[in-house]
Design an enzyme around this catalytic site. Structure first.
Site, PDB file in Angstrom:
ATOM      1  CG  ASP A 125      -1.858  -1.185   1.124  1.00 39.88           C
ATOM      2  OD1 ASP A 125      -2.225  -1.675  -0.054  1.00 39.88           O
ATOM      3  OD2 ASP A 125      -2.353  -1.580   2.185  1.00 39.88           O
ATOM      4  CE  LYS A 173       2.687  -2.437  -4.371  1.00 40.59           C
ATOM      5  NZ  LYS A 173       1.903  -1.984  -3.041  1.00 40.59           N
ATOM      6  N   GLY A 178      -4.553  -4.318  -3.800  1.00 42.48           N
ATOM      7  CA  GLY A 178      -5.320  -3.320  -4.021  1.00 42.48           C
ATOM      8  C   GLY A 178      -4.748  -2.294  -4.299  1.00 42.48           C
ATOM      9  CG  HIS A 179      -2.057  -2.174  -6.981  1.00 37.59           C
ATOM     10  ND1 HIS A 179      -1.083  -2.613  -7.803  1.00 37.59           N
ATOM     11  CD2 HIS A 179      -1.649  -2.662  -5.801  1.00 37.59           C
ATOM     12  CE1 HIS A 179      -0.226  -3.431  -7.207  1.00 37.59           C
ATOM     13  NE2 HIS A 179      -0.710  -3.662  -5.839  1.00 37.59           N
ATOM     14  CD  GLN A 188       0.824  -8.770  -2.611  1.00 40.30           C
ATOM     15  OE1 GLN A 188       1.460  -9.650  -3.362  1.00 40.30           O
ATOM     16  NE2 GLN A 188      -0.471  -8.499  -2.705  1.00 40.30           N
TER      17      GLN A 188
HETATM   18  P1  GDP Z   1      -0.736   0.230  -3.452  1.00 38.67           P
HETATM   19  O1  GDP Z   1      -1.407  -0.914  -3.017  1.00 38.67           O
HETATM   20  O2  GDP Z   1       0.653   0.345  -3.261  1.00 38.67           O
HETATM   21  O3  GDP Z   1      -0.950   0.574  -4.994  1.00 38.67           O
HETATM   22  O4  GDP Z   1      -1.335   1.492  -2.768  1.00 38.67           O
HETATM   23  P2  GDP Z   1      -2.837   1.728  -2.159  1.00 38.67           P
HETATM   24  O5  GDP Z   1      -3.579   1.924  -3.647  1.00 38.67           O
HETATM   25  O6  GDP Z   1      -3.430   0.337  -1.583  1.00 38.67           O
HETATM   26  O7  GDP Z   1      -2.999   2.621  -1.220  1.00 38.67           O
HETATM   27  C1  GDP Z   1      -2.406   4.022  -1.415  1.00 38.67           C
HETATM   28  C2  GDP Z   1      -3.525   5.029  -1.150  1.00 38.67           C
HETATM   29  O8  GDP Z   1      -3.003   6.338  -1.232  1.00 38.67           O
HETATM   30  C3  GDP Z   1      -4.457   4.867  -2.348  1.00 38.67           C
HETATM   31  O9  GDP Z   1      -5.894   5.357  -2.021  1.00 38.67           O
HETATM   32  C4  GDP Z   1      -3.753   6.031  -3.444  1.00 38.67           C
HETATM   33  O10 GDP Z   1      -5.080   6.895  -4.085  1.00 38.67           O
HETATM   34  C5  GDP Z   1      -3.333   7.120  -2.254  1.00 38.67           C
HETATM   35  N1  GDP Z   1      -2.263   7.817  -2.436  1.00 38.67           N
HETATM   36  C6  GDP Z   1      -0.945   7.451  -3.238  1.00 38.67           C
HETATM   37  N2  GDP Z   1      -0.011   8.418  -3.637  1.00 38.67           N
HETATM   38  C7  GDP Z   1      -0.839   9.485  -2.723  1.00 38.67           C
HETATM   39  C8  GDP Z   1      -0.241  10.818  -2.105  1.00 38.67           C
HETATM   40  O11 GDP Z   1       0.895  11.248  -2.669  1.00 38.67           O
HETATM   41  N3  GDP Z   1      -0.876  11.520  -1.244  1.00 38.67           N
HETATM   42  C9  GDP Z   1      -2.062  11.012  -0.792  1.00 38.67           C
HETATM   43  N4  GDP Z   1      -3.032  11.795  -0.049  1.00 38.67           N
HETATM   44  N5  GDP Z   1      -2.712   9.787  -1.224  1.00 38.67           N
HETATM   45  C10 GDP Z   1      -1.923   9.206  -2.297  1.00 38.67           C
HETATM   46  P1  IMO Z   2      -0.839  -4.318  -2.360  1.00 36.93           P
HETATM   47  O1  IMO Z   2      -0.593  -4.823  -3.550  1.00 36.93           O
HETATM   48  C1  IMO Z   2      -0.778  -4.493   2.311  1.00 36.93           C
HETATM   49  C2  IMO Z   2      -1.000  -8.663   3.644  1.00 36.93           C
HETATM   50  C3  IMO Z   2      -2.339  -9.290   4.304  1.00 36.93           C
HETATM   51  C4  IMO Z   2      -1.638 -10.122   5.406  1.00 36.93           C
HETATM   52  C5  IMO Z   2      -0.761 -10.707   4.765  1.00 36.93           C
HETATM   53  C6  IMO Z   2      -0.960 -12.216   4.144  1.00 36.93           C
HETATM   54  O2  IMO Z   2      -2.044  -3.549  -2.321  1.00 36.93           O
HETATM   55  O3  IMO Z   2       0.288  -3.337  -1.546  1.00 36.93           O
HETATM   56  P2  IMO Z   2      -2.398 -12.701   1.872  1.00 36.93           P
HETATM   57  O4  IMO Z   2      -3.909 -12.563   1.641  1.00 36.93           O
HETATM   58  O5  IMO Z   2      -1.645 -12.188   0.884  1.00 36.93           O
HETATM   59  O6  IMO Z   2      -2.267 -14.214   2.274  1.00 36.93           O
HETATM   60  O7  IMO Z   2      -2.125 -11.897   3.156  1.00 36.93           O
HETATM   61  O8  IMO Z   2      -0.248  -9.896   3.646  1.00 36.93           O
HETATM   62  N1  IMO Z   2      -1.201  -8.390   2.373  1.00 36.93           N
HETATM   63  C7  IMO Z   2      -0.980  -6.744   1.941  1.00 36.93           C
HETATM   64  N2  IMO Z   2      -1.111  -5.647   2.645  1.00 36.93           N
HETATM   65  N3  IMO Z   2      -1.016  -4.501   0.716  1.00 36.93           N
HETATM   66  C8  IMO Z   2      -1.173  -5.685   0.026  1.00 36.93           C
HETATM   67  O9  IMO Z   2      -1.229  -5.607  -1.405  1.00 36.93           O
HETATM   68  C9  IMO Z   2      -1.417  -6.947   0.455  1.00 36.93           C
HETATM   69  N4  IMO Z   2      -1.642  -8.028   0.153  1.00 36.93           N
HETATM   70  C10 IMO Z   2      -1.526  -8.926   1.223  1.00 36.93           C
HETATM   71  O10 IMO Z   2      -2.950  -8.179   4.942  1.00 36.93           O
HETATM   72  O11 IMO Z   2      -1.078  -9.324   6.688  1.00 36.93           O
HETATM   73 MG    MG Z   3      -2.805  -1.838  -1.932  1.00 36.79          MG
END
Ligand code: GDP
Ligand code: IMO
Ligand code: MG
Length: 425
Positions: A12, A15, A39-40, A223
């Site tokens: 999270d 990415k 979850g991107h 991840q």
């Molecule tokens: P990922 O799994 O690495 O793709 O990250 P996620 O999408 O799960 O979580 C990142 C969250 O932060 C998302 O809701 C993005 O829209 C948000 N985000 C990304 N970059 C920024 C930033 O620079 N500032 C803010 N406020 N939100 C951001």
């Molecule tokens: P993105 O790509 C954050 C965590 C789960 C749990 C552990 C194992 O959005 O960054 P799993 O379902 O993979 O067997 O769970 O890994 N986890 C993540 N945490 N971002 C993710 O993906 C994750 N994918 C799995 O919360 O701790």
């Molecule tokens: Mg994510």
């Protein structure tokens, strides 16, 4: 040329947003590991897209997207995702390829993931319940079902029958669950065959030929480094290798083709699920970061645990992944804090630890040693150049750079596509 983008923390890191930004320079965007646990999130204007299996590059209409052999593919989830994207005006069909040697996640993988977690009680990992670990277990036990098997009605039926024999025995006798019905699973899968078939191909050959012709590939890690099954905080990890090396095995690419590795790090740290987290905050400050940063899981909606930036971890991640540069995201979320802390080492009993310990208990017991820095009151959402950042924010970034021994090239200051600044500006 292949660029690999990796998370340097516990996932999270943002990415998805950075892949969307960098996809401009790529011809092909490829996922190499993980599955629908990812979850991107990418915002295009007001529209929010959350990707679980489809690479985030799909929002660029001229890009080809690829799901590599290292990914575990849930056909039900993929069909839903593609349908949602197409409903939102994003054309996917004809631009998405799936490795025929990728393994598929079926209903019993998801059910077993959930019941295994329940059985573990206090020792639960806090998985996403998406059947990730259970699918990889079958892959390595050599009883998995690959995309090519899924598409072959005869082979699929035989493999499904074999798998269900074992899974239903486990579900019934060990977990006290109702067994799954062969014909229901068979029918669900056969309904998805025609959807998957046109996308299935030999992805490794496709990519290697494309690269030979001069195409640029952006490999999108899911991840993060500390969820890596080998290098993460085992057993509180996922079941794949999110690190850059995973791109070779997960896409069938020879290592020498990777010319650039980009690490993504949040300006603070978050973690979803269980496991040690030395810089974790509790109380008001944690709430503040969680609310300001909307730190709720994109896949499960769970509140993310929040804490200070941990330079020990990110330095280790940069080395392990061979990051040429890093991107810092969510710097805007730190605005308004009077003081900001960064962990620079840990104390463990009488010892000072300066490197990430692979020993689980040591890491769990490690207490962070912080450096405190001045915060800044300014709203960063409109800042578009490095020079326009407040002095304190620049000092914070420079200190991070020094501590993690890797240059910062991009800084993200908001969810939007334009909310990003390049160091060269
Ligand atoms: P990922 O799994 O690495 O793709 O990250 P996620 O999408 O799960 O979580 C990142 C969250 O932060 C998302 O809701 C993005 O829209 C948000 N985000 C990304 N970059 C920024 C930033 O620079 N500032 C803010 N406020 N939100 C951001
Ligand atoms: P993105 O790509 C954050 C965590 C789960 C749990 C552990 C194992 O959005 O960054 P799993 O379902 O993979 O067997 O769970 O890994 N986890 C993540 N945490 N971002 C993710 O993906 C994750 N994918 C799995 O919360 O701790
Ligand atoms: Mg994510």
């Amino acid at each position: 040329m292949v660029t690999v983008l990796v998370g340097t923390q516990w996932g999270d890191e943002g990415k998805g947003k950075i892949v969307d930004y960098l996809a401009e320079e790529a011809d092909i965007v490829a996922r190499y590991q993980g599955g629908a646990n990812a979850g991107h999130t990418v915002f295009v204007g007001e529209r929010k897209h959350v990707f679980h299996l489809v690479p985030s590059g799909i929002l660029h209409p001229d890009k080809i997207c690829v799901i590599g052999n290292g990914v575990v593919v849930d056909p039900v989830c993929l069909a839903e995702e593609v349908e949602t994207l197409e409903k939102n005006g994003v054309s996917v069909r004809g631009r998405l390829l799936i490795a025929e040697n990728a393994h598929v996640t079926l209903e019993y993988h998801k059910l077993l993931d959930r019941v295994e977690e329940k059985q573990k009680g206090n020792g639960a990992i806090g998985t996403t319940g998406r059947g990730i670990g259970t699918t990889y277990v079958d892959k390595y036990s050599r009883i998995g079902i690959r995309v090519s098997d899924f598409l072959d009605e005869v082979v699929f039926r035989e493999k499904l029958r074999q798998a269900l024999e074992i899974k239903n025995y486990l579900l019934k006798t060990y977990y006290g669950q109702k067994p799954l019905d062969f014909s229901v699973l068979e029918a669900e899968s056969s309904g998805l065959r025609d959807f998957i078939r046109p996308m299935a191909t030999d992805v490794a050959s496709y990519l290697n030929q494309a690269i030979k012709k001069g195409k640029n590939v952006l490999a999108e890690g899911a991840q993060g480094t500390f969820l890596d099954v080998d290098f993460g905080t085992y057993p509180y990890v996922t079941a794949s290798n999110p690190i850059s090396g995973g791109a070779c095995t997960g896409l069938g690419l020879p290592p020498h083709l990777i010319s650039r590795v980009i690490g993504v790090a949040k300006a603070y740290t978050t973690r979803v699920g269980e496991g040690p987290f030395p810089t974790e905050l509790h109380g008001d400050l944690a709430e503040r970061l969680r609310n300001a940063g909307s730190e709720f899981g994109a896949t499960t909606g769970r509140p993310r645990r929040c804490g200070w930036f941990d330079a020990v971890l990110v330095r280790y991640a940069c080395r392990l992944n061979g990051c040429h540069e890093i991107v810092i995201t969510k710097l805007d979320i730190l605005s308004g804090l009077e003081k900001i802390r960064v962990a620079v080492a840990y104390r463990h009993g009488q010892s000072l630890i300066t490197e990430y310990p692979l020993h689980t208990r040591t890491f769990r017991e490690a207490l962070p040693i912080y450096e405190e820095m001045e915060g800044w009151p300014d709203d960063l959402s409109r800042v578009r150049t490095w020079q326009d950042l407040p002095g304190a924010a620049r000092r914070y970034l420079r200190r991070i750079e020094e501590l993690v021994e890797t240059p910062i090239k991009l800084v993200s200051v908001g969810v939007g596509r334009k909310d990003i600044l390049s160091r060269q500006c």
